[in-house]
Design an enzyme around this catalytic site. Structure first.
Site, short mmCIF file in Angstrom:
data_model
loop_
_atom_site.label_atom_id
_atom_site.label_comp_id
_atom_site.label_asym_id
_atom_site.label_seq_id
_atom_site.Cartn_x
_atom_site.Cartn_y
_atom_site.Cartn_z
N GLY A 74 0.79 -1.24 0.00
CA GLY A 74 0.00 0.00 0.00
C GLY A 74 0.81 1.28 0.00
CB SER A 75 4.32 2.20 -0.75
OG SER A 75 4.51 1.82 -2.09
CE LYS A 117 -6.65 -12.65 -6.72
NZ LYS A 117 -6.40 -14.04 -7.08
CG LEU A 118 -8.26 -9.53 -15.59
CD1 LEU A 118 -7.02 -8.71 -15.95
CD2 LEU A 118 -8.29 -10.79 -16.47
CB ILE A 119 -11.28 -5.06 -13.03
CG1 ILE A 119 -10.17 -4.32 -12.24
CG2 ILE A 119 -12.65 -4.48 -12.70
CD1 ILE A 119 -10.33 -4.31 -10.76
CG ASN A 156 -2.78 -0.70 -12.91
OD1 ASN A 156 -2.66 -0.75 -11.67
ND2 ASN A 156 -2.03 -1.43 -13.71
CG HIS A 185 2.86 -1.75 -15.48
ND1 HIS A 185 2.45 -2.98 -15.02
CD2 HIS A 185 3.98 -1.98 -16.23
CE1 HIS A 185 3.27 -3.91 -15.47
NE2 HIS A 185 4.20 -3.34 -16.21
CG ASP A 196 -0.10 -4.52 -17.20
OD1 ASP A 196 -0.64 -3.88 -16.29
OD2 ASP A 196 0.68 -5.48 -16.99
CD GLU A 234 5.13 2.29 -8.92
OE1 GLU A 234 3.97 2.08 -8.57
OE2 GLU A 234 6.01 1.41 -8.94
C1 GRF Z 1 3.58 -0.83 -7.54
O1 GRF Z 1 4.87 -1.02 -8.04
C2 GRF Z 1 2.60 -0.64 -8.67
O2 GRF Z 1 3.13 -0.02 -9.78
C3 GRF Z 1 2.23 -2.05 -9.02
O3 GRF Z 1 2.20 -2.73 -7.80
C4 GRF Z 1 3.07 -2.08 -6.85
C5 GRF Z 1 2.24 -1.78 -5.64
O4 GRF Z 1 3.04 -1.30 -4.59
N1 GRF Z 1 1.01 -2.10 -9.79
P1 GRF Z 1 2.36 -0.69 -3.27
O5 GRF Z 1 1.43 -1.77 -2.71
O6 GRF Z 1 1.61 0.53 -3.67
O7 GRF Z 1 3.50 -0.41 -2.35
#
Ligand code: GRF
Length: 196
Positions: free
Chosen positions: A11-12, A89-91, A105, A107, A148, A177
């Site tokens: 959850g960062s 999971k796939l939505i 999303n 990535h 993706d 991110e």
């Molecule tokens: C992130 O690298 C995001 O890009 C990917 O999954 C990871 C989730 O990290 N889809 P966090 O749980 O937000 O720390």
């Protein structure tokens, strides 16, 4: 903008979004956080910020009842945007159709390269490292029913010059991110990035 965050892991990114909201840089309200993983850090973060934390796993339902429950949650909280932040999971198609162009999303690579079913976590950064890429990066995209594959909304490059392992790439990309996702959500809320 009212958002719902879906997350499976630590959850960062959720944390970065909450921090941006609290600093007044992101004009959003998180209506709920939903996870398929009862032990996800994202649910703990949500609870510690008094955000409704919902555990909903396909494992506990037939696929139809799972989809119904998910739709029920969305009907109850009415998010304007669903934000995937490490949701593994796939939505379900019924949800993608109902929320067409309202799910995004993040990535941790420059799509369309290094995306797809098994491209998650360290797998991505290992491939990037082994391919001796000079750059990786971050992509925010619309979610459709393939992993993706939805339209790319925003990308930012990350220079890999000093990265000596997949782990170092992961760390460097994750930091980016945390800056990119709140910034892009704000641009969406201001309609500087259009989802249609
Ligand atoms: C992130 O690298 C995001 O890009 C990917 O999954 C990871 C989730 O990290 N889809 P966090 O749980 O937000 O720390």
């Amino acid at each position: 903008m009212r958002i719902g965050v879906f997350a499976s892991g630590r959850g960062s990114n959720l944390h970065a979004i909450i921090n941006s909201i609290n600093k007044g840089e992101l004009d959003c309200r998180i209506e709920f956080v939903l996870s398929n993983n009862s032990r996800s850090g994202a649910l703990e973060i949500a609870r510690s910020h008094q955000i409704p934390a919902i555990h909903l796993s396909e494992k506990n339902f037939s696929s139809e009842t799972f989809e119904d429950s998910l739709l029920q949650v969305l009907k109850m909280y009415k998010p304007e945007l669903i934000v995937l932040a490490g949701y593994m999971k796939l939505i379900p198609k019924i949800v993608v159709d109902k929320y067409a162009k309202k799910i995004v999303n993040i990535h941790p690579a420059l799509l369309p390269k290094y995306g797809g079913k098994n491209m998650y976590g360290l797998n991505i950064h290992k491939e990037v490292f082994e391919s001796k890429e000079i750059y990786s990066g971050v992509t925010v995209h619309i979610v459709n029913s393939e992993y993706d594959k939805g339209r790319i909304l925003y990308q930012e490059k990350v220079d890999l010059a000093n990265c000596k392992s997949p782990e170092e790439i992961a760390e460097k990309v994750l930091k980016v991110e945390h800056l990119v996702y709140p910034k892009v959500l704000q641009m969406i809320s201001e309609k500087k990035i259009k989802l249609n």
